[in-house]
Each structure stands twice: as C-alpha cells, then as structure tokens.
Scaffold this motif. Structure first.
Motif, PDB file in Angstrom:
ATOM      1  N   LEU A  17      12.835   1.803  46.260  1.00  0.00           N
ATOM      2  CA  LEU A  17      13.617   2.831  45.488  1.00  0.00           C
ATOM      3  C   LEU A  17      12.471   4.057  44.754  1.00  0.00           C
ATOM      4  N   ASP A  58      15.577   9.204  44.766  1.00  0.00           N
ATOM      5  CA  ASP A  58      16.923   8.409  45.484  1.00  0.00           C
ATOM      6  C   ASP A  58      18.006   8.495  44.359  1.00  0.00           C
ATOM      7  N   VAL A  67      15.281   8.125  54.233  1.00  0.00           N
ATOM      8  CA  VAL A  67      15.478   6.701  53.548  1.00  0.00           C
ATOM      9  C   VAL A  67      15.216   6.019  54.633  1.00  0.00           C
TER      10      VAL A  67
END
Length: 123
Positions: free
Chosen positions: A86, A90, A64
């Motif tokens: 995103l 995720d 991330v």
C-alpha cells in the motif's frame, strides 16, 4: 434489491497490506459483476478493480495492477480486495458495487453501492 456492506479498512503504514470484504445480500440474479471503487477527499470516485461472475475475468486500474487482487467466495456471498504494498496515495474510502459487464468493461449500477470503508496509509 442488493445490499452491500464493506469492512476491513483501517490504518496501515506504507508497504503494508489490508484485505477488504464486501458482503452481498438480497437478490443478485440480475448482477453480472462486482467492482471496487475508491474516493479520496476532494476527488471523484474512481475505478479500482472488477470481477466478471460468469467467466472469472478481472480488470484493474493501472495504479493498482500488480498490487491489488479482487476475488470472491460464493459460499460466503463475499467479494474481497486484497491490497498489498500500500502507498499513501491509496488513502481513500473504498466502496463495492454490483454492476454489469459488456464490451470488456465493467459498468457500475448506480443503485447498488455499499457504505464504504476507510483506508488510510501513512508514509
């Protein structure tokens, strides 16, 4: 005791953004850091991000880094996780945690977990 309540999850398309919030209540004098974790179906809970209260340092999982940002608002007793760009991978239930820091690492306290908020990213 520390109470943690997550919010802000939802359904978003790949490439979109969400901001998760974790409201903190109760006594926090023995808490030295806050962290975000996530758990996808059939997988173990994994570390996402952490924040050092005293020095303001942060740490992120490689998956991330560059996309997510952890921050806090002391006046609102809230920690945030801003999630940008995103990806479907995720998708998970995201949990906040109160823990301690040491040796450059965040150590979650197993007694202090929120109930989680669902994040679903469609392709």
């Amino acid at each position: 005791q520390v109470q943690l309540v997550e919010s802000g999850g939802g359904l978003v398309q790949a490439g979109g953004s969400l901001r998760l919030s974790c409201a903190v209540s109760g006594r926090t004098f023995s808490t030295f850091g806050m962290g975000w974790f996530r758990q996808a179906p059939g997988k173990e809970r994994e570390f996402v991000a952490a924040l050092w209260w005293s020095g303001g340092s942060t740490k992120y999982a490689d998956s991330v880094k560059g996309r997510f940002t952890i921050s806090r608002d002391n006046a609102k007793n809230t920690v945030y996780l801003q999630m940008n760009n995103l990806k479907p991978e995720d998708t998970a239930v995201y949990y906040c945690n109160a823990g301690v820091v040491g040796g450059g690492n965040y150590h979650p306290n197993p007694r202090y977990w929120g109930q989680g908020t669902q994040v679903t990213v469609s392709s």
